[in-house]
Design a protein around this motif. Sequence first.
Motif, PDB file in Angstrom:
ATOM      1  N   ASN A 117       0.822  -1.229   0.000  1.00  0.00           N
ATOM      2  CA  ASN A 117       0.000   0.000   0.000  1.00  0.00           C
ATOM      3  C   ASN A 117       0.849   1.269   0.000  1.00  0.00           C
ATOM      4  OD1 ASN A 117      -1.653  -2.059   2.174  1.00  0.00           O
ATOM      5  ND2 ASN A 117      -2.657  -1.406   0.286  1.00  0.00           N
ATOM      6  N   LEU A 118       1.874   1.258  -0.818  1.00  0.00           N
ATOM      7  CA  LEU A 118       2.794   2.398  -0.839  1.00  0.00           C
ATOM      8  C   LEU A 118       2.143   3.602  -1.525  1.00  0.00           C
ATOM      9  CD1 LEU A 118       5.811   2.900   0.022  1.00  0.00           C
ATOM     10  CD2 LEU A 118       6.319   2.786  -2.412  1.00  0.00           C
ATOM     11  N   VAL A 119       2.248   4.726  -0.838  1.00  0.00           N
ATOM     12  CA  VAL A 119       1.707   5.991  -1.364  1.00  0.00           C
ATOM     13  C   VAL A 119       2.805   7.044  -1.274  1.00  0.00           C
ATOM     14  CG1 VAL A 119       0.034   7.854  -0.946  1.00  0.00           C
ATOM     15  CG2 VAL A 119      -0.669   5.460  -0.651  1.00  0.00           C
ATOM     16  N   LYS A 120       3.015   7.780  -2.364  1.00  0.00           N
ATOM     17  CA  LYS A 120       3.866   8.963  -2.294  1.00  0.00           C
ATOM     18  C   LYS A 120       3.180  10.105  -3.020  1.00  0.00           C
ATOM     19  CE  LYS A 120       7.280  11.741  -1.659  1.00  0.00           C
ATOM     20  NZ  LYS A 120       7.611  12.248  -0.311  1.00  0.00           N
ATOM     21  N   ARG A 121       2.874  11.146  -2.250  1.00  0.00           N
ATOM     22  CA  ARG A 121       2.286  12.354  -2.833  1.00  0.00           C
ATOM     23  C   ARG A 121       3.299  13.479  -2.755  1.00  0.00           C
ATOM     24  NH1 ARG A 121      -2.553  10.466   0.031  1.00  0.00           N
ATOM     25  NH2 ARG A 121      -1.868  11.596   1.870  1.00  0.00           N
ATOM     26  N   TYR A 122       3.399  14.240  -3.820  1.00  0.00           N
ATOM     27  CA  TYR A 122       4.207  15.454  -3.801  1.00  0.00           C
ATOM     28  C   TYR A 122       3.261  16.643  -3.747  1.00  0.00           C
ATOM     29  CZ  TYR A 122       8.200  12.665  -5.497  1.00  0.00           C
ATOM     30  OH  TYR A 122       9.202  11.744  -5.642  1.00  0.00           O
ATOM     31  N   GLU A 123       3.486  17.534  -2.782  1.00  0.00           N
ATOM     32  CA  GLU A 123       2.707  18.775  -2.743  1.00  0.00           C
ATOM     33  C   GLU A 123       3.453  19.810  -3.573  1.00  0.00           C
ATOM     34  OE1 GLU A 123      -0.191  18.668  -1.529  1.00  0.00           O
ATOM     35  OE2 GLU A 123       0.019  16.770  -0.423  1.00  0.00           O
ATOM     36  N   THR A 124       2.816  20.322  -4.588  1.00  0.00           N
ATOM     37  CA  THR A 124       3.448  21.329  -5.446  1.00  0.00           C
ATOM     38  C   THR A 124       2.552  22.564  -5.488  1.00  0.00           C
ATOM     39  OG1 THR A 124       2.372  20.814  -7.545  1.00  0.00           O
ATOM     40  CG2 THR A 124       4.223  19.395  -6.896  1.00  0.00           C
ATOM     41  N   PRO A 125       3.109  23.697  -5.920  1.00  0.00           N
ATOM     42  CA  PRO A 125       2.291  24.921  -6.008  1.00  0.00           C
ATOM     43  C   PRO A 125       1.064  24.721  -6.892  1.00  0.00           C
ATOM     44  CG  PRO A 125       4.617  25.430  -6.333  1.00  0.00           C
ATOM     45  CD  PRO A 125       4.512  23.930  -6.294  1.00  0.00           C
TER      46      PRO A 125
END
Length: 238
Positions: free
Chosen positions: A8-16
């Motif tokens: 259940n790997l999740v990677k989110r990047y918060e970008t402008p």
Amino acid sequence: SELLSVRNLVKRYETPRGTVHAVDDVSFEIPVGHSVAVVGESGCGKSTLALSVLQLVAPTSGQVNFDGTDLIGASRSALTRLRREIGVVFQDPASSLNPRMRVGDIVGEPLRVHEKLRGRSLHDRVTKLFNDVGLTADAMDRYPHQFSGGQRQRISIARALALEPKLIVLDEPTSALDVSVQAQVLNLLQDLKARKNLSYLYISHSLATVEYLADILIVMYLGRVIEKGPADDIFRDP
Ligand code: ADP
Ligand code: ADP
């Protein structure tokens, strides 16, 4: 038994411009001695997945277990030890091999740093590594630019093998090479896998490249796994 387990790997990047769901609930296992290939077009999350496994980016959530140890939340010293047990080969050996070092020193560096080898014992181990990848020991005193692309990739593979890892992460290792040379490097990888009981996590945008090498194929699209299974089954599917 499982060498690597990703849950259940999740990677989110918060970008402008908003949240990028680079890896969105990905799960898979790599049994000892098997190779898993992750394919998909550029931007589907393959590199983020590989970097998360190597703990070079911090996943947003999920679990990564390598050889019985949880990597997420592991201590710094546990991570250092585990990183030594995972070899890495990148796409472009021209940029990952130090141009000012002799290739024998490049291949021997992990052995000097981690195993404190010197002199004859270091030289013997490096000679063996060169032989493993189809190069002779007289190549050791030369510099990376004196080799062809395929030979430089062999040198990268020799370095990745130095500490006798169980798993090698390969990120597009042949895509910078001529087609005829790609086949030679793939043959070498296949041969090493059998001889050393290695496992591979092989990242590629090319289905044709991984078909040959993968026991299990994972197809990603927009951060998600859309196909997973033995390469034969996936290629038989209409
Ligand atoms: P691939 O390796 O399949 O080309 P990546 O893992 O590099 O895919 O990228 C997956 C998605 O995450 C893409 O939309 C990419 O633009 C985005 N991304 C990757 N790294 C970052 C980052 N450091 N910051 C923001 N977005 C990123
Ligand atoms: P070229 O084929 O470009 O004329 P050489 O005949 O000198 O060059 O060598 C053939 C290739 O083998 C060169 O790219 C060289 O860098 C590489 N090479 C040199 N030494 C070794 C070695 N010990 N084992 C494998 N390849 C080597």
